[in-house]
Design an enzyme around this catalytic site. Structure first.
Site, PDB file in Angstrom:
ATOM      1  N   ASP A 137      14.988   6.343   9.534  1.00 21.56           N
ATOM      2  CA  ASP A 137      15.939   6.432  10.568  1.00 21.56           C
ATOM      3  C   ASP A 137      17.399   5.838  10.538  1.00 21.56           C
ATOM      4  OD1 ASP A 137      16.513   8.680  11.928  1.00 21.56           O
ATOM      5  OD2 ASP A 137      15.905   7.709  13.908  1.00 21.56           O
TER       6      ASP A 137
ATOM      7  N   GLY B  64       6.155   8.751  19.806  1.00 20.83           N
ATOM      8  CA  GLY B  64       5.415   9.334  18.910  1.00 20.83           C
ATOM      9  C   GLY B  64       5.317   9.200  17.159  1.00 20.83           C
TER      10      GLY B  64
ATOM     11  N   HIS C 262      15.127  11.067  11.051  1.00 23.00           N
ATOM     12  CA  HIS C 262      14.135  10.979  12.500  1.00 23.00           C
ATOM     13  C   HIS C 262      15.326  13.056  13.152  1.00 23.00           C
ATOM     14  CE1 HIS C 262      10.388  10.005  12.819  1.00 23.00           C
ATOM     15  NE2 HIS C 262      11.117   9.063  12.212  1.00 23.00           N
TER      16      HIS C 262
ATOM     17  N   TYR D 207      23.784  -1.779  16.018  1.00 20.05           N
ATOM     18  CA  TYR D 207      22.950  -0.981  17.336  1.00 20.05           C
ATOM     19  C   TYR D 207      23.674  -0.015  17.507  1.00 20.05           C
ATOM     20  CZ  TYR D 207      19.022   1.395  19.058  1.00 20.05           C
ATOM     21  OH  TYR D 207      17.754   2.200  19.956  1.00 20.05           O
TER      22      TYR D 207
ATOM     23  N   ASP E 186      19.178  18.610  17.255  1.00 15.59           N
ATOM     24  CA  ASP E 186      18.295  18.271  17.665  1.00 15.59           C
ATOM     25  C   ASP E 186      18.030  17.908  16.147  1.00 15.59           C
ATOM     26  OD1 ASP E 186      17.090  16.318  19.050  1.00 15.59           O
ATOM     27  OD2 ASP E 186      16.634  17.608  20.527  1.00 15.59           O
TER      28      ASP E 186
ATOM     29  N   LYS F  95      22.004  16.352  23.932  1.00 20.35           N
ATOM     30  CA  LYS F  95      20.174  17.293  24.737  1.00 20.35           C
ATOM     31  C   LYS F  95      21.270  18.580  25.244  1.00 20.35           C
ATOM     32  CE  LYS F  95      17.817  14.079  22.832  1.00 20.35           C
ATOM     33  NZ  LYS F  95      16.487  14.753  21.343  1.00 20.35           N
TER      34      LYS F  95
ATOM     35  N   ALA G  76       9.268  20.404  23.162  1.00 22.19           N
ATOM     36  CA  ALA G  76       9.581  21.522  23.009  1.00 22.19           C
ATOM     37  C   ALA G  76       7.578  21.745  21.973  1.00 22.19           C
ATOM     38  CB  ALA G  76       9.966  22.415  21.477  1.00 22.19           C
TER      39      ALA G  76
HETATM   40  C1  GDG Z   1      14.458  11.581  17.665  1.00 21.81           C
HETATM   41  C2  GDG Z   1      15.619  12.767  17.495  1.00 21.81           C
HETATM   42  C3  GDG Z   1      13.010  13.891  16.823  1.00 21.81           C
HETATM   43  C4  GDG Z   1      11.086  12.554  27.453  1.00 21.81           C
HETATM   44  N1  GDG Z   1      12.015  11.947  28.920  1.00 21.81           N
HETATM   45  C5  GDG Z   1      10.433  10.877  29.145  1.00 21.81           C
HETATM   46  C6  GDG Z   1      10.140  11.373  28.421  1.00 21.81           C
HETATM   47  N2  GDG Z   1      10.888  11.553  26.788  1.00 21.81           N
HETATM   48  C7  GDG Z   1       9.996  11.890  25.325  1.00 21.81           C
HETATM   49  C8  GDG Z   1       9.863  12.898  25.417  1.00 21.81           C
HETATM   50  C9  GDG Z   1       9.444  13.245  24.013  1.00 21.81           C
HETATM   51  C10 GDG Z   1      10.513  11.950  23.156  1.00 21.81           C
HETATM   52  O1  GDG Z   1      10.667  11.275  24.727  1.00 21.81           O
HETATM   53  C11 GDG Z   1      11.946  13.000  22.958  1.00 21.81           C
HETATM   54  O2  GDG Z   1      11.922  13.031  21.712  1.00 21.81           O
HETATM   55  P1  GDG Z   1      12.227  14.190  21.053  1.00 21.81           P
HETATM   56  O3  GDG Z   1      12.323  14.583  20.335  1.00 21.81           O
HETATM   57  O4  GDG Z   1      13.147  15.239  22.389  1.00 21.81           O
HETATM   58  O5  GDG Z   1      13.999  13.274  21.193  1.00 21.81           O
HETATM   59  P2  GDG Z   1      14.776  12.004  20.863  1.00 21.81           P
HETATM   60  O6  GDG Z   1      14.039  11.138  21.329  1.00 21.81           O
HETATM   61  O7  GDG Z   1      15.963  12.280  20.988  1.00 21.81           O
HETATM   62  O8  GDG Z   1      14.123  11.385  19.052  1.00 21.81           O
HETATM   63  C12 GDG Z   1      14.773  14.723  17.607  1.00 21.81           C
HETATM   64  C13 GDG Z   1      12.603  12.773  17.957  1.00 21.81           C
HETATM   65  O9  GDG Z   1      13.164  11.696  16.793  1.00 21.81           O
HETATM   66  C14 GDG Z   1      10.605  12.563  16.335  1.00 21.81           C
HETATM   67  O10 GDG Z   1      11.666  12.544  14.666  1.00 21.81           O
HETATM   68  O11 GDG Z   1      12.415  15.061  17.302  1.00 21.81           O
HETATM   69  O12 GDG Z   1      15.378  15.079  17.247  1.00 21.81           O
HETATM   70  O13 GDG Z   1      16.889  13.017  17.500  1.00 21.81           O
HETATM   71  O14 GDG Z   1       8.184  12.664  23.531  1.00 21.81           O
HETATM   72  O15 GDG Z   1       8.340  13.598  26.374  1.00 21.81           O
HETATM   73  N3  GDG Z   1       8.938  10.078  28.200  1.00 21.81           N
HETATM   74  C15 GDG Z   1       8.597   9.775  29.089  1.00 21.81           C
HETATM   75  N4  GDG Z   1       9.334   9.650  30.582  1.00 21.81           N
HETATM   76  C16 GDG Z   1      10.251  10.054  30.903  1.00 21.81           C
HETATM   77  O16 GDG Z   1      10.677  10.516  31.647  1.00 21.81           O
HETATM   78  N5  GDG Z   1       7.692   9.093  29.095  1.00 21.81           N
END
Ligand code: GDG
Length: 750
Positions: A141, A32, A165, A87, A372, A278, A378
């Site tokens: 972060d 992202g 983050h 880390y 989170d 999570k 979401a």
């Molecule tokens: C941190 C913060 C905050 C998941 N499984 C697979 C996969 N994903 C992708 C999802 C999403 C990303 O990973 C996960 O993003 P999240 O926001 O849910 O959580 P964190 O990794 O913990 O990120 C969080 C974020 O930073 C941004 O500021 O929102 O709260 O903890 O994009 O789709 N992607 C792939 N395969 C998977 O199996 N390719």
């Protein structure tokens, strides 16, 4: 002219290096953040700085640097033991659980903390090397929380922004961190601190207040060195990219295949990294409860849970995997039939395109983190559904819950609530209107608008210039030059906060042996005044036997070294007491832990010992009342570090300093040190004619009123000891004695 660049720093580079026989290959990730920063790259050139994801032998650094340069990246090389401590250790075993409110999962060990500090220092050094004046620095972060302050300590003057983050925990949780002050001070080096939600800002402000005693406004923390802007900037995604993926063959195939595998069934999707924040076990338990309490859904719903492996080397994560495996096995064993199992569990990384296909096929998304920062899944679910509404069941503990009013919010710790939300979502299709609200948010608050807003705010912060204040080192020119020529040195030193750190009870701030010895040595070789807000009797008691001059109550009376007290005649204590004392007494009664300090011509209300939040609140009210009752009276109200003081307007350290400079006009070196607002008055009072021989020093941080700064009282004492040594090597010679005194003063002791 060079276009200023943006330097982005994150623990990991978006490029991972791997060794292939004799060459190094770079694999770029499409996270992202990479997407978000693409649009920023169009605005100004940028360099990404971080760890390339693998240990690189020193002999190979040059080659790897070259490969990474092609990707606009600069490596910070880390050894295996550095990554372990920094880390896996402090970042992921202390900050990660603690910031997610999971204090019982934190494992602090001093070794990890040392590695964290060292690696943050390495980052700061690398950023300093890359930064040129005018550049902007954006640090990402929790792994790099010390970096902003470290950059300032290195003298970097570029605007620094920091984005967190993950959540910032409540002050109550945060306070348990053994190195709580150091992390907060690290962050406070930034000009802009941004978080996903206002809740985190409010926690951060509270932590600053409770841990450091720093008061703030909802969007601003004023420090004497600079102001820190606080911004709420929830991160977004790139919805257009998801729409594009949805059109592709991979997403379509996944959609067809998953629908064909579960004909006639309602699909519920869960996509998470396999991380204990999570709430995957909570989700499974809620789903199990649905099947138990509402048997009609058995064989009619399927939960597809993608759990991407994460931090697999860490024991907590291995334990979580076992727990999830067992739960899935139990539920599938209990509710599975020959027609299929209720849970499809995929413990693998699934491509983003396939995820989009799964989102499109699933009528419901079930996202239940126990905590989170935001939760991008979401947002991705909403974007992938396009114009076909889906139901989003979302934990109220995700940052996204603050932005998506159309979601069904649940407390993931309540198995029944999760089950009932699922039941409702299965019974009732989502309304167009509720889904449209969420889509509007996802489409307008994109990753690109997020990064651009951050940069806009960072650029705005850059408008306020930073004072060119340098770290004090008396052995370096120009100070060493002034010192070498000086024969009549003069010192004005504040006491509390400058020579002595603040303590809870003002009476406990007695000088230690080291301070007394330093003042004895310095006083023997120079004319030294302790310029304090304290009463004459306290100063006498603590310092009266030393060869130093004393200035009490911000200039109410002055006692030259070896001389008598001389009082400023223009002030009268009783008038002040009649008006202010009753007010102070009322507030002391209402504010447990606060105290009144009686001075001869001033009254101080100390609230350092009160509850920090309540104390601040009461102080604001008291200030408003004082403003009303003292209008048109010759008093001024002074707000210091957790103290409100009312004194005679003309009784200031500035007046005292001017007076003393007249008396000692033959001094050829002037050193002034202080740490709070009353000391600014003293520094501002130094006339232009003194500037070429004056050195002003602020304690704690940079301050535009001083030329130099030191980090702590101990640093200052060290520097003063050094000056005492240097002056001791010369022939002692003091400035003209204070026989010639101002006629405004008459002899008295208070
Ligand atoms: C941190 C913060 C905050 C998941 N499984 C697979 C996969 N994903 C992708 C999802 C999403 C990303 O990973 C996960 O993003 P999240 O926001 O849910 O959580 P964190 O990794 O913990 O990120 C969080 C974020 O930073 C941004 O500021 O929102 O709260 O903890 O994009 O789709 N992607 C792939 N395969 C998977 O199996 N390719």
């Amino acid at each position: 002219m060079r276009k200023p660049k943006l330097i982005v720093a994150s623990a990991r580079l978006p490029v991972t290096m791997s060794r292939r026989q004799d060459s190094w290959e770079a694999a770029t990730s499409t996270g992202g953040l990479v997407t978000a920063l693409k649009s920023v790259a169009e605005r100004r050139p940028f360099t990404w700085l971080g760890w390339p994801g693998t240990p690189v032998p020193e002999a190979e650094h040059k080659r790897v640097r070259k490969v990474l340069a092609k990707h606009g990246s600069l490596p910070v090389f880390l050894t295996k033991s550095e990554t372990e401590g920094f880390y896996e250790g402090f970042s992921n075993r202390v900050l990660w659980p603690l910031f997610h409110n999971l204090g019982d999962r934190t494992h602090f060990d001093p070794q990890g903390w040392r590695a964290y500090k060292a690696v943050n220092e390495k980052f700061a050094k690398a950023i300093e090397k890359a930064a040129e004046p005018g550049d902007f620095i954006w640090v990402h972060d929790y792994q790099l929380a010390r970096v902003p302050e470290l950059l300032r300590l290195r003298g970097v003057t570029c605007p620094i922004g920091f984005f967190l983050h993950i959540p910032f925990p409540s002050a109550e949780t945060y306070r348990s961190l053994p190195v709580r002050g150091s992390i907060l001070n690290g962050l406070l080096g930034a000009d802009l601190l941004a978080f996903h939600s206002y809740e985190y800002i409010s926690h951060f402000r509270n932590a600053c207040l409770r841990v450091l005693g720093i008061e703030s406004e909802p969007e601003l923390i004023r420090l004497s060195s600079h102001s820190v802007r606080l911004a709420q900037l929830p991160i977004g995604i790139d919805p257009a990219e998801i729409t594009e993926m949805a059109r592709g063959a991979e997403a379509k195939n996944e959609y067809e295949s998953v629908r064909a595998s579960h004909p006639g069934k309602t699909l519920i999707i869960g996509v998470d990294r396999l991380d204990y924040t999570k709430g995957i076990p909570q989700k499974l338990l809620g789903f199990e409860e649905l099947l138990r309490a509402h048997p009609k859904w058995r064989n009619r719903v399927v939960l597809i849970q993608i759990a991407a492996p994460s931090r697999t080397a860490v024991s907590e994560y291995q334990q979580l995997k076992r727990q999830v495996d067992e739960l899935v096995g139990r539920i599938n064993g209990r509710y599975g039939t020959s027609a299929g199992a209720p849970i499809v569990y995929v413990n693998q990384n699934v491509s983003r395109e396939r995820l989009v296909g799964l989102f499109q096929a699933s009528e419901i998304a079930l996202i239940t983190p126990v905590r989170d920062g935001m939760n991008l899944v979401a947002l991705e679910y909403i974007a992938a559904r396009g114009s076909n509404p889906g139901s989003l069941i979302l934990s109220e503990f995700a940052g996204a819950a603050h932005c998506l009013p159309g979601a069904r919010l649940v407390n993931p710790h309540s198995v029944m609530q999760v089950a009932e939300a699922l039941n409702e979502a299965l019974e009732k299709r989502p309304t167009e209107a509720s889904f449209r609200h969420m889509r509007e948010f996802v489409e307008t608050n994109t990753a690109m608008t997020w990064s651009n807003s951050f940069l806009d705010q960072l650029e705005a912060a850059a408008v306020e210039p930073r004072p060119p204040v340098e770290r004090l080192d008396v052995e370096l020119p120009p100070i060493s030059k002034l010192v070498s020529k000086a024969t009549k040195p003069l010192f004005f030193l504040d006491y509390d906060g400058t020579l002595r750190s603040y303590v809870l009870k003002p009476d406990d701030a007695t000088p230690g042996d080291r301070v007394r010895k330093m003042l004895t040595d310095l006083g023997a070789r120079a004319t030294v005044y302790i310029v304090s807000g304290r009463t004459a009797s306290t100063l006498e008691q603590w310092l009266g036997d030393l060869p130093v001059g004393l200035v009490c109550e911000h200039g109410l009376a002055i006692k030259p070294p070896h001389g008598e007290w001389l009082r400023n005649k223009g002030v009268s204590g009783p008038t002040l007491k009649k008006i202010v004392q009753p007010l102070f007494e009322e507030f002391t009664q209402r504010t447990p832990g606060s105290t009144i300090e009686q001075k001869t011509a001033a009254l101080a209300w100390h609230y350092r010992g009160a509850d920090p939040e309540f104390g601040t609140f009461q102080a604001k009210e008291l200030l408003a009342l004082l403003e009303d009752s003292l209008r048109k009276k010759p008093f001024s109200v002074l707000r210091g570090a957790r103290v409100i003081e009312v004194r005679y307007a003309e009784n200031t350290k500035g007046h005292a300093a001017r007076e003393l400079l007249k008396t000692h006009s033959d001094a050829d070196f002037l050193f002034v040190a202080g740490d709070d607002r009353t000391d600014e008055e003293m520094m501002d009072a130094i006339p232009k004619s003194w500037h070429s021989r004056a050195v002003t020093c602020w304690v704690g941080q940079r301050n535009a009123h001083a030329h130099y700064w030191v980090q702590s009282n101990m640093d200052l004492i060290g520097q003063l000891e050094q000056l005492a040594r240097v002056f001791g090597e010369k022939k002692p010679s003091r400035t003209r004695s204070s026989k010639k005194r101002s006629s405004r003063r008459s002899s008295t002791t208070s």
